[in-house]
Design an enzyme around this catalytic site. Structure first.
Site, PDB file in Angstrom:
ATOM      1  N   SER A  78       6.009  -0.226  -5.259  1.00  0.00           N
ATOM      2  CA  SER A  78       6.643   0.112  -3.948  1.00  0.00           C
ATOM      3  C   SER A  78       6.124  -0.698  -2.891  1.00  0.00           C
ATOM      4  CB  SER A  78       6.767   1.680  -3.716  1.00  0.00           C
ATOM      5  OG  SER A  78       7.086   2.010  -2.556  1.00  0.00           O
ATOM      6  N   TYR A 136       2.084   9.471  -3.182  1.00  0.00           N
ATOM      7  CA  TYR A 136       2.945   8.655  -3.501  1.00  0.00           C
ATOM      8  C   TYR A 136       2.466   7.171  -3.341  1.00  0.00           C
ATOM      9  CZ  TYR A 136       7.161   5.826  -4.215  1.00  0.00           C
ATOM     10  OH  TYR A 136       7.894   4.711  -4.576  1.00  0.00           O
TER      11      TYR A 136
END
Length: 250
Positions: free
Chosen positions: A136, A149
């Site tokens: 990501s 995250y």
């Protein structure tokens, strides 16, 4: 010769779109996920000779091993591993975040990914296969509430580079694909089902789609075998880089 891909987290989003992309191109695909009712339509549409549904939670190492041991012979030789299964949970700052949410992200995004990769490496080396890890932009650019995250995705990106280094000379290709804003179930999961928050995030933003990322995965996987994309960072045109936060003294 028909090639075989294993795609984790194929019940929705990037994983489902990628499964459809590879199946449409004639590959055999092993799809994994916890929700059998979301995997079976692929089997029904493309046939059991093209799709094998392996229903298990990637965090359960025993279930993963059992599923791999039970693969039908036609699916046993895996040429491509797409480590897509992953999630974000919670939007709170670190000091008020749920520790359980943190552990869920680490167990899914990191531990499960390394377990499956380690298990499949001998076969991938034997077949000069490929590994595509879905990271990501959060691996590189922090944002409020992205604490664990972002940390897990930074691991995925660095692990991919480490694999690439260790697998030097084997012919195995390794890529970290690092998407920005894409409209999937991601925000629903992150906000524990807040549809309003999801709608607010994506409205008017013209975000990427799951199919956009699936096309990128397919592109990387089908390059000539002497080429390797190390990292591929993708954002919609509407998304770029924020300014630094400044807490001003009163």
């Amino acid at each position: 010769m028909t090639q075989t891909a294993l795609i984790t987290g194929a019940t929705s989003g990037f994983g489902l779109a990628a499964a459809r992309r590879f199946l449409g191109a004639g590959w055999r695909v092993i799809v994994t996920g916890r929700r059998a009712e979301r995997l079976q339509p692929l089997v029904q549409e493309f046939g059991a000779e093209r799709v094998h549904a392996a229903v298990f939670d990637v965090r359960d190492a025993g279930a993963m091993e059992a599923a791999l041991a039970a693969l039908p012979p036609a699916f046993a030789d895996i040429d491509l591993l797409v480590n897509n299964a992953g999630l974000a949970q919670g939007t709170a700052p670190a000091q008020s975040a749920s520790l359980q949410d943190w552990h869920t992200m680490i167990d899914t995004n990191v531990t499960a990914l390394v377990n499956l990769t380690h298990r499949l490496l001998p076969g991938l080396i034997a077949r000069k296969g490929a590994i595509i890890n879905i990271s990501s932009v959060a691996a590189t650019y922090p944002y409020p509430g992205g604490n664990t995250y972002g940390g897990t995705k930074a691991f995925v990106s660095q692990f991919s580079l480490g694999l690439r280094s260790d697998l030097h000379g084997t012919g195995v290709r390794v890529t970290s694909i690092e998407p920005g804003m894409a409209e999937t179930e991601f925000t629903l999961v992150r906000t524990h089902g807040d549809q309003g928050a999801s709608d607010k995030l994506y409205t008017g933003a013209n975000p990427m789609t799951a199919e956009d990322i699936a096309e990128s995965i397919y592109y990387v996987a089908t390059l000539p075998p002497h080429l390797n994309i190390n990292r591929l960072e993708i954002m919609p045109v509407t998304q770029s880089f924020a300014g630094f936060q400044v807490a001003r003294e009163s």
